[in-house]
Design a protein around this motif. Structure first.
Motif, short mmCIF file in Angstrom:
data_model
loop_
_atom_site.label_atom_id
_atom_site.label_comp_id
_atom_site.label_asym_id
_atom_site.label_seq_id
_atom_site.Cartn_x
_atom_site.Cartn_y
_atom_site.Cartn_z
N GLN A 8 -5.72 -1.43 -3.04
CA GLN A 8 -6.70 -2.12 -2.86
C GLN A 8 -6.94 -3.59 -3.45
O GLN A 8 -6.32 -3.82 -4.41
CB GLN A 8 -7.92 -1.29 -3.48
CG GLN A 8 -7.82 -1.09 -4.92
CD GLN A 8 -8.67 -0.10 -5.72
OE1 GLN A 8 -9.55 0.55 -5.07
NE2 GLN A 8 -8.25 0.40 -6.92
N ASN A 9 -7.75 -4.43 -2.74
CA ASN A 9 -7.88 -5.70 -3.26
C ASN A 9 -8.66 -5.63 -4.54
O ASN A 9 -9.77 -4.98 -4.78
CB ASN A 9 -8.64 -6.59 -2.21
CG ASN A 9 -7.84 -7.11 -1.48
OD1 ASN A 9 -6.82 -7.71 -1.35
ND2 ASN A 9 -8.28 -6.80 0.01
N ASP A 11 -9.58 -8.49 -8.07
CA ASP A 11 -10.05 -9.73 -8.38
C ASP A 11 -9.12 -10.92 -8.49
O ASP A 11 -9.26 -12.00 -7.91
CB ASP A 11 -10.92 -9.98 -9.69
CG ASP A 11 -10.03 -8.98 -11.23
OD1 ASP A 11 -8.98 -8.58 -10.61
OD2 ASP A 11 -10.48 -9.14 -11.88
N LYS A 13 -5.52 -9.84 -7.97
CA LYS A 13 -4.21 -9.47 -6.82
C LYS A 13 -4.71 -8.26 -6.43
O LYS A 13 -5.67 -7.67 -6.43
CB LYS A 13 -3.01 -9.18 -7.91
CG LYS A 13 -3.37 -8.50 -8.95
CD LYS A 13 -2.09 -8.59 -9.94
CE LYS A 13 -2.52 -7.91 -11.36
NZ LYS A 13 -1.67 -8.38 -12.23
N CYS A 14 -3.75 -7.65 -5.50
CA CYS A 14 -3.73 -6.51 -4.57
C CYS A 14 -3.21 -5.46 -5.84
O CYS A 14 -2.35 -5.65 -6.44
CB CYS A 14 -2.95 -6.47 -3.74
SG CYS A 14 -2.91 -4.93 -2.66
N TYR A 15 -4.05 -4.15 -5.92
CA TYR A 15 -3.54 -3.17 -6.93
C TYR A 15 -2.92 -2.03 -5.98
O TYR A 15 -3.40 -1.41 -5.15
CB TYR A 15 -4.46 -2.89 -7.77
CG TYR A 15 -4.91 -3.88 -8.67
CD1 TYR A 15 -4.19 -4.16 -9.90
CD2 TYR A 15 -5.87 -4.77 -8.52
CE1 TYR A 15 -4.83 -5.08 -10.82
CE2 TYR A 15 -6.41 -6.06 -9.20
CZ TYR A 15 -5.71 -5.99 -10.66
OH TYR A 15 -5.96 -7.21 -11.27
N THR A 32 1.06 -9.19 -4.27
CA THR A 32 0.27 -10.22 -3.87
C THR A 32 -0.58 -9.83 -2.70
O THR A 32 -0.41 -8.88 -2.01
CB THR A 32 1.40 -11.16 -3.06
OG1 THR A 32 2.33 -10.73 -1.97
CG2 THR A 32 2.49 -11.66 -4.19
N PHE A 33 -1.82 -10.75 -2.38
CA PHE A 33 -2.53 -10.49 -1.60
C PHE A 33 -2.11 -10.34 0.00
O PHE A 33 -2.64 -9.80 0.79
CB PHE A 33 -3.65 -11.55 -1.65
CG PHE A 33 -4.70 -11.38 -2.68
CD1 PHE A 33 -5.55 -10.24 -2.84
CD2 PHE A 33 -4.77 -12.35 -3.44
CE1 PHE A 33 -6.18 -10.03 -3.68
CE2 PHE A 33 -5.80 -12.19 -4.65
CZ PHE A 33 -6.40 -10.89 -4.97
N CYS A 36 -1.41 -6.78 0.90
CA CYS A 36 -2.70 -6.00 0.84
C CYS A 36 -3.20 -5.45 2.01
O CYS A 36 -4.17 -5.92 2.41
CB CYS A 36 -3.58 -6.54 -0.09
SG CYS A 36 -4.38 -5.26 -1.26
N GLU A 37 -2.45 -4.57 2.87
CA GLU A 37 -2.94 -4.15 4.21
C GLU A 37 -2.75 -2.88 4.12
O GLU A 37 -1.78 -2.19 4.74
CB GLU A 37 -2.17 -4.80 5.16
CG GLU A 37 -2.08 -6.17 5.54
CD GLU A 37 -1.15 -6.95 6.53
OE1 GLU A 37 -1.61 -6.37 7.68
OE2 GLU A 37 -0.46 -7.59 6.20
N SER A 61 -14.91 -16.01 -8.78
CA SER A 61 -13.91 -15.79 -7.63
C SER A 61 -13.73 -17.19 -6.89
O SER A 61 -13.02 -17.24 -6.05
CB SER A 61 -14.60 -14.66 -6.61
OG SER A 61 -15.75 -15.17 -6.30
#
Length: 69
Positions: A8-9, A11, A13-15, A32-33, A36-37, A61
């Motif tokens: 999940q995206n 604030d 980075k992607c987690y 990294t974003f 994040c797919e 943000s």
């Protein structure tokens, strides 16, 4: 090597939640974003690499030009 179970995206980075080949669960791993797919990676076996990355160090943000490692 591991299997991504959730992604999940966030604030900064992607987690990612990952289960390694020995069955150990890792929750909240930063990614990294660019990767994040969820539709592309969740429930897929992946090869991961680790390293330091710069992430935004802003209180909102909106970009502020400050980063942290």
């Amino acid at each position: 090597m591991g299997t991504i179970k959730d992604m999940q995206n966030g604030d900064l980075k992607c987690y990612v939640t990952v289960v390694d080949e020995k069955g150990k669960l890792y929750e909240g791993v930063g990614a990294t974003f660019e990767v994040c797919e969820p539709e592309k990676y969740v429930n897929k076996k992946v090869k991961m690499s680790y390293g330091l990355e710069n992430v935004s160090d802003c209180q909102s943000s909106e970009p502020c030009g400050k980063t942290i490692e």
